[in-house]
Scaffold this motif. Sequence first.
Motif, PDB file in Angstrom:
ATOM      1  N   LEU A   1      29.428   9.152  23.157  1.00  0.00           N
ATOM      2  CA  LEU A   1      28.229   9.071  22.324  1.00  0.00           C
ATOM      3  C   LEU A   1      28.201   7.736  21.586  1.00  0.00           C
ATOM      4  CD1 LEU A   1      28.270  12.675  20.765  1.00  0.00           C
ATOM      5  CD2 LEU A   1      27.043  11.900  22.810  1.00  0.00           C
ATOM      6  N   ASP A   2      27.029   7.314  21.198  1.00  0.00           N
ATOM      7  CA  ASP A   2      26.879   6.059  20.468  1.00  0.00           C
ATOM      8  C   ASP A   2      27.345   6.239  19.014  1.00  0.00           C
ATOM      9  OD1 ASP A   2      24.776   4.349  18.604  1.00  0.00           O
ATOM     10  OD2 ASP A   2      25.524   3.248  20.347  1.00  0.00           O
ATOM     11  N   GLY A   3      28.207   5.316  18.572  1.00  0.00           N
ATOM     12  CA  GLY A   3      28.785   5.438  17.233  1.00  0.00           C
ATOM     13  C   GLY A   3      27.747   5.419  16.135  1.00  0.00           C
ATOM     14  N   GLN A   4      26.766   4.522  16.255  1.00  0.00           N
ATOM     15  CA  GLN A   4      25.720   4.460  15.234  1.00  0.00           C
ATOM     16  C   GLN A   4      24.870   5.718  15.240  1.00  0.00           C
ATOM     17  OE1 GLN A   4      24.976   2.097  12.821  1.00  0.00           O
ATOM     18  NE2 GLN A   4      27.006   1.314  13.358  1.00  0.00           N
ATOM     19  N   ALA A   5      24.649   6.271  16.427  1.00  0.00           N
ATOM     20  CA  ALA A   5      23.779   7.450  16.549  1.00  0.00           C
ATOM     21  C   ALA A   5      24.363   8.670  15.851  1.00  0.00           C
ATOM     22  CB  ALA A   5      23.540   7.755  18.031  1.00  0.00           C
ATOM     23  N   ILE A   6      25.703   8.759  15.786  1.00  0.00           N
ATOM     24  CA  ILE A   6      26.288   9.963  15.182  1.00  0.00           C
ATOM     25  C   ILE A   6      26.739   9.742  13.734  1.00  0.00           C
ATOM     26  CG2 ILE A   6      27.037  10.871  17.413  1.00  0.00           C
ATOM     27  CD1 ILE A   6      29.923  10.135  16.562  1.00  0.00           C
ATOM     28  N   LEU A   7      26.469   8.566  13.170  1.00  0.00           N
ATOM     29  CA  LEU A   7      26.834   8.333  11.770  1.00  0.00           C
ATOM     30  C   LEU A   7      26.269   9.401  10.823  1.00  0.00           C
ATOM     31  CD1 LEU A   7      26.791   4.468  11.162  1.00  0.00           C
ATOM     32  CD2 LEU A   7      28.710   6.050  10.898  1.00  0.00           C
ATOM     33  N   PRO A   8      25.026   9.836  10.994  1.00  0.00           N
ATOM     34  CA  PRO A   8      24.517  10.905  10.108  1.00  0.00           C
ATOM     35  C   PRO A   8      25.375  12.174  10.165  1.00  0.00           C
ATOM     36  CG  PRO A   8      22.701   9.876  11.280  1.00  0.00           C
ATOM     37  CD  PRO A   8      23.956   9.343  11.894  1.00  0.00           C
ATOM     38  N   LEU A   9      25.885  12.491  11.351  1.00  0.00           N
ATOM     39  CA  LEU A   9      26.730  13.677  11.470  1.00  0.00           C
ATOM     40  C   LEU A   9      28.041  13.486  10.701  1.00  0.00           C
ATOM     41  CD1 LEU A   9      27.363  16.443  12.656  1.00  0.00           C
ATOM     42  CD2 LEU A   9      28.167  15.320  14.744  1.00  0.00           C
ATOM     43  N   LEU A  10      28.618  12.281  10.773  1.00  0.00           N
ATOM     44  CA  LEU A  10      29.862  12.009  10.042  1.00  0.00           C
ATOM     45  C   LEU A  10      29.647  12.147   8.542  1.00  0.00           C
ATOM     46  CD1 LEU A  10      31.178   8.821  11.944  1.00  0.00           C
ATOM     47  CD2 LEU A  10      31.403  11.226  12.566  1.00  0.00           C
ATOM     48  N   ARG A  11      28.530  11.591   8.057  1.00  0.00           N
ATOM     49  CA  ARG A  11      28.241  11.709   6.623  1.00  0.00           C
ATOM     50  C   ARG A  11      28.086  13.180   6.246  1.00  0.00           C
ATOM     51  NH1 ARG A  11      23.943   8.015   7.867  1.00  0.00           N
ATOM     52  NH2 ARG A  11      24.646   5.847   7.696  1.00  0.00           N
ATOM     53  N   SER A  12      27.373  13.935   7.052  1.00  0.00           N
ATOM     54  CA  SER A  12      27.110  15.335   6.710  1.00  0.00           C
ATOM     55  C   SER A  12      28.405  16.124   6.586  1.00  0.00           C
ATOM     56  CB  SER A  12      26.186  15.973   7.756  1.00  0.00           C
ATOM     57  OG  SER A  12      26.892  16.277   8.948  1.00  0.00           O
ATOM     58  N   LEU A  13      29.359  15.869   7.480  1.00  0.00           N
ATOM     59  CA  LEU A  13      30.621  16.614   7.446  1.00  0.00           C
ATOM     60  C   LEU A  13      31.425  16.291   6.193  1.00  0.00           C
ATOM     61  CD1 LEU A  13      31.508  16.285  11.220  1.00  0.00           C
ATOM     62  CD2 LEU A  13      31.164  18.436   9.995  1.00  0.00           C
TER      63      LEU A  13
ATOM     64  N   MET B   1      24.982  17.708  -2.606  1.00  0.00           N
ATOM     65  CA  MET B   1      25.642  17.154  -1.426  1.00  0.00           C
ATOM     66  C   MET B   1      25.429  18.038  -0.195  1.00  0.00           C
ATOM     67  SD  MET B   1      29.103  15.589  -3.107  1.00  0.00           S
ATOM     68  CE  MET B   1      29.566  14.607  -1.695  1.00  0.00           C
ATOM     69  N   ILE B   2      25.346  19.343  -0.399  1.00  0.00           N
ATOM     70  CA  ILE B   2      25.070  20.242   0.725  1.00  0.00           C
ATOM     71  C   ILE B   2      23.674  19.968   1.283  1.00  0.00           C
ATOM     72  CG2 ILE B   2      24.632  22.653   1.348  1.00  0.00           C
ATOM     73  CD1 ILE B   2      26.928  23.394  -0.591  1.00  0.00           C
ATOM     74  N   GLN B   3      22.704  19.757   0.389  1.00  0.00           N
ATOM     75  CA  GLN B   3      21.348  19.449   0.849  1.00  0.00           C
ATOM     76  C   GLN B   3      21.308  18.092   1.555  1.00  0.00           C
ATOM     77  OE1 GLN B   3      19.061  21.859   0.768  1.00  0.00           O
ATOM     78  NE2 GLN B   3      20.785  22.978  -0.130  1.00  0.00           N
ATOM     79  N   GLN B   4      22.064  17.157   1.022  1.00  0.00           N
ATOM     80  CA  GLN B   4      22.128  15.840   1.667  1.00  0.00           C
ATOM     81  C   GLN B   4      22.766  15.944   3.056  1.00  0.00           C
ATOM     82  OE1 GLN B   4      20.914  12.860   0.957  1.00  0.00           O
ATOM     83  NE2 GLN B   4      19.919  13.570  -0.924  1.00  0.00           N
ATOM     84  N   ALA B   5      23.717  16.843   3.202  1.00  0.00           N
ATOM     85  CA  ALA B   5      24.351  17.048   4.512  1.00  0.00           C
ATOM     86  C   ALA B   5      23.329  17.543   5.528  1.00  0.00           C
ATOM     87  CB  ALA B   5      25.499  18.042   4.380  1.00  0.00           C
TER      88      ALA B   5
ATOM     89  N   GLN C   1      21.961  15.695   9.018  1.00  0.00           N
ATOM     90  CA  GLN C   1      21.942  16.322  10.343  1.00  0.00           C
ATOM     91  C   GLN C   1      20.539  16.278  10.951  1.00  0.00           C
ATOM     92  OE1 GLN C   1      23.612  20.225   9.776  1.00  0.00           O
ATOM     93  NE2 GLN C   1      25.624  19.428   9.194  1.00  0.00           N
ATOM     94  N   ALA C   2      19.531  16.457  10.111  1.00  0.00           N
ATOM     95  CA  ALA C   2      18.155  16.392  10.599  1.00  0.00           C
ATOM     96  C   ALA C   2      17.763  14.975  10.995  1.00  0.00           C
ATOM     97  CB  ALA C   2      17.204  16.923   9.527  1.00  0.00           C
ATOM     98  N   SER C   3      18.605  13.984  10.624  1.00  0.00           N
ATOM     99  CA  SER C   3      18.326  12.572  10.944  1.00  0.00           C
ATOM    100  C   SER C   3      18.959  12.136  12.257  1.00  0.00           C
ATOM    101  CB  SER C   3      18.839  11.669   9.812  1.00  0.00           C
ATOM    102  OG  SER C   3      18.257  12.019   8.588  1.00  0.00           O
ATOM    103  N   LEU C   4      19.501  13.074  13.028  1.00  0.00           N
ATOM    104  CA  LEU C   4      20.097  12.745  14.331  1.00  0.00           C
ATOM    105  C   LEU C   4      18.975  12.608  15.357  1.00  0.00           C
ATOM    106  CD1 LEU C   4      23.065  15.263  14.113  1.00  0.00           C
ATOM    107  CD2 LEU C   4      23.319  12.776  14.274  1.00  0.00           C
TER     108      LEU C   4
END
Length: 794
Positions: free
Chosen positions: A564-576, A620-624, A628-631
Amino acid sequence: MNENFKTMAEAEYQHAEQKAVRYFTALYNQVIDKSYTSHLTHDIQLWKKNHLKRWNGLSLFSRGSRKQEDKDFYRYIQWLNVTGKLEGYLDRSISYIYMRDLGKDLQADETQKRIRKTAEDVSRLLLKPPSRNQAVQPEFMNLAGAYRWAQKEGIEAAIIWLFEKLRAVAGHIPEGMSAEHAQRKLIKIIVGVVMHVTEELGEDAAPEERSRRLDAAVRLGYSYGLTYPFVDDLLDSQILTSAEKEQYSALIRTALLSGEVPELGVWSGENTELIRYIHAELSEAFLYISGYRETDIRQRFFAQSYVFFQAQDIDRVKALDYGGYTNEELYVPVILKSSSSRLIARSVIGAPEDEGFEARTFYFGIYNQLADDFADMEQDLKDGAVTPYTYYLQYHRQRPDLINPFEVYWAVISNLIHTVYHSDPRAREVILDRAINGLKRYRERAGAVKYNETMKIFAGGIPEFNRVLQRMVRKADDVDFFDKLLRDGMIEQLRKDAADQEAFSHSFNHVRTLINNELLFSAEAGIPAVQDRLIHAANYSLEGDGKRVRPVLTWVMGVNEYGLDGQAILPLLRSLEYMHTASLIFDDLPSQDNAATRRGRETLHQVHSSAVAELTGLYMIQQATFQQASLNLFKPETVLALIRYSAEKAADMCMGQMMDLDAKGQALTLEQLDRISFYKTGIAFEACLVMPAMLAEVEEQEIAALKRYAYHMGIAFQIRDDLLDVEGDTEVLGKPAGNDAANNQSNFVSILGVEGAGKEMWKHYCQASDALQVIPRDIPFLKHLLHYVVHRER
């Protein structure tokens, strides 16, 4: 200094030296009169019947006729099995180990019975189908395999102790020494001591007695084996200065002559830290050995150890640029050190004296040593090391009195076959197999041209015998050995593990830095003060010294494994990381764990208030969820499924924390602890593995295996947390140690005790390892993440 120890050690050395001189004299006479060549020519004529195959055109079409490379462990074993060669391969391999390591007489019926049984057991183990991604390493060569053996024998505590010791040793091998060879030698000694104890116990020992003796064998093997990397190899290396070597040698000599490691004394320079660690380990080892047996047995062990050390020390100080060493000076120390190293392995366990064993071992040692020196002579020559081979290469033209070590080697073989083993056909078979195999391996490694040049130097004086010998080297088959396959495989695996570990650390640190740079919330100009305060509180929690294990794991799986593209999954990393940090904020609240510090500083509610901490966690939960919705580079239906899965797992984590709160003050069962640990910890690890797999649209079978891995790794992680809560250092942990006890909280240590919790952790380590074997791809990162989980200090 204990005078009894000193007197016995010096007498033992004098006696062994006299015996070695007599042995060398007999070998010398055989070389001078060439009597060994006629004996061995006849032996080879008998031996070759089983090793020179007549050509048969049909063999070209027989199944599996093409020999497999022994570098591929499983394919080679399968090839041996298909061609009907496995039984003979294991018979000669195990017979050799019984001769070399256990000093057995192959003519004894009981020995043959044990060899057959061992061969059958090993065959079943080798023919066990490998896992889907287990291309190189067989199960018995990894930590999970070793621990399962320990479970079977009831010695889990000893193996856990050994794992920690071996890890510490590996971390203290300095540059300039081979970490792989040091670890291999140490493991080999431990296995040798365990083998001696197993032989002494026999098959009728009570389970309790067997467990007790094997537990001690593991600890004794380590205690004795430690001298190889940290005495023998260290003094042979260029790590220490000449003055340091002299000081260190004096310390070891005093220890062997007194039975106690003396105080370290004044030590300065860049090796101080290394020497302090070694001194502490050797002191502990000597204490264990001293406390294991009564005084006379301890004295025998230290006396034999002194013989080995003294002979090695005499050899070590020899200089290749000095041309005046006599034949006796070259060979007697070799006989002493090569024989005593095997004798020590038996004496360390306090086995009764056995004249037959001691005689066979004494005469057998130089056979191995000269074979090893022949294989290593090029490197030894570069290092300036004095061995019979390097010295002969350097001075044979100027010194016609020098005896040829290659001829001495064959004289040793003749003596073993006819004098020590009384012309026993089995002994002849194994010894000649080994000798021809050694020459074949050297020829393959050096190349035909270099090999022929070497033979011209060493075998030029025995042309007729050499013709017979070289025909066997070219044409003989079925002379390979399992221990060589294991040795090569272990070295390769240790190197691969070291490289994978370095890659793991690099990936971990690189991705952790990347994530740290992406986590913080930015406060835009003109936002309300209350929102600015909320962002400041969230960033305070995120700025702590977090390990970032979860987003790192997701990045490695998503980018490295699934492409997967590293930039594309950055939102997922932040959410976790937002979800994880929010869970820590809630855990630390006075209403829950009431923690004062987290990630090396005050908890959020201590800095602000409980209300602010609660709101920050919700923020922070809402930001997570927003992240995820930004993927938006993935299929909408996939992202929706991911958000649904994430919400489900977040709810499960809340349930886990609720279970934890309800459990305060209660004595939980192991099953309850497992359930709580999975919901509190394992669920998050599962999400880190499953979410990138969902984005990559991998098959359900792989996702199921990842879930099993996460389940067991999560519980192992929690058990390590519980152990650190009891044994850890608050400064290293970044949070208070002893927090569970203060909160009257049940955990794995309070239920099982420290030792029991350690066993349970390693049980889950093994089960997580099993799950990895089902995944249809080799993922070294996950294997090393498991290592990190069970060994971490914070």
